[in-house]
Write an enzyme that holds these catalytic residues in place. Sequence first.
Site, short mmCIF file in Angstrom:
data_model
loop_
_atom_site.label_atom_id
_atom_site.label_comp_id
_atom_site.label_asym_id
_atom_site.label_seq_id
_atom_site.Cartn_x
_atom_site.Cartn_y
_atom_site.Cartn_z
N LYS A 2 -7.51 4.18 0.98
CA LYS A 2 -7.75 3.22 2.05
C LYS A 2 -7.82 3.96 3.39
CE LYS A 2 -5.81 -0.47 -0.63
NZ LYS A 2 -4.64 -1.17 -1.14
N GLN A 14 1.28 -2.65 0.38
CA GLN A 14 0.80 -2.23 -0.94
C GLN A 14 1.71 -2.76 -2.04
OE1 GLN A 14 -2.14 -0.36 -1.57
NE2 GLN A 14 -1.65 -0.96 -3.66
N ASP A 53 -5.57 -8.77 3.04
CA ASP A 53 -5.63 -8.84 1.57
C ASP A 53 -5.94 -10.26 1.11
OD1 ASP A 53 -5.43 -6.62 -0.01
OD2 ASP A 53 -3.24 -6.47 0.10
#
Length: 291
Positions: free
Chosen positions: A53, A97, A120
């Site tokens: 990322k 994460q 997300d």
Amino acid sequence: MSAKIISGNEVSQQLKDEMKEEVVKLKAQGLQPCLAVILVGEDPASRVYVSNKKKSCEYIGITSLESRLPAETTTEELLQVIDGYNKDKSVHGILCQLPLPKHIPETKILRSILPEKDVDCFHPFNVGLISIGEVRFLPCTPAGVIELIKRGGFETSGKDVVILGRSNIVGRPLSNMLDQRNMNATVTVCHTKTKNLKERCASADIIIAAMGVPEFLKGDMVKDGAVVIDVGINRVDAPGTEKGFKLVGDVAFDEVKEKAAAITPVPGGVGPMTIAMLMKNTLTAAKETMK
Ligand code: NAP
């Protein structure tokens, strides 16, 4: 007939190049997009995801901030880190994460991220917006699937779509997205209790496999000319190879490619699209602050 291979590597690269150009323009207007990523613990796969990322951010020109926290971090400590990013006006997107260490409640953490920074798209508010067709962000993997169908040159309007899997990360949001008025597909979501699964697949125009079952979808379950998108990423033993394992999808690729009009490979299909869509959401979040 052998299927057209829709390459996620190529499409994601195209998207990143487009975003890179867009960021140049945004910077000229005084906007520096910024993504903050939080990693708790030492999970090796998560470390790889986080570093990928970061690389994508660097490529596109997005500032990437990183908080690496030890596995023993408490829920309160993690909430404080998120609160700091929530309050920081220079941060446009926040990503925590997953998976988190077992002692930290994932739901509580994901809901603590401000919906306008939830790149997300796991916050129930943003999930709800999709259900009523008022999209702010789209969840990254499902958005990647739809982008592959579109950029592969395929239409969803009026098509029968079968989704294999109903998880909150892939199958469920995909079904919510595909039957909206901008996509106009007729969607059937299948799971472990679905009857006549083979027949349902065999009549579908588009099949999206997101089950986590290696090579489940066989050639005789697919109609001639269907579009097949393989979300699955499964590690299977491969004795004699350097690593001793290989990655396969939920689709028996060699069989299905002989019947389908188009198919995505694993690896190099949906996988690389997820990060590209995360970058897209970060730009969306950043641009919202200019309104
Ligand atoms: P998940 O949460 O385990 O959900 C799997 C779904 O498939 C469930 O709804 C389950 O049904 C259904 N299912 C499993 N076996 C089945 C069977 N034999 N027949 C019918 N339905 C079956 O999985 P997930 O998180 O959605 O992930 C699915 C796959 O996508 C995994 O391989 C994962 O690694 C991959 N993935 C890839 C990406 C990416 O490319 N970036 C992102 C996310 C996930 P029930 O609900 O009845 O249990």
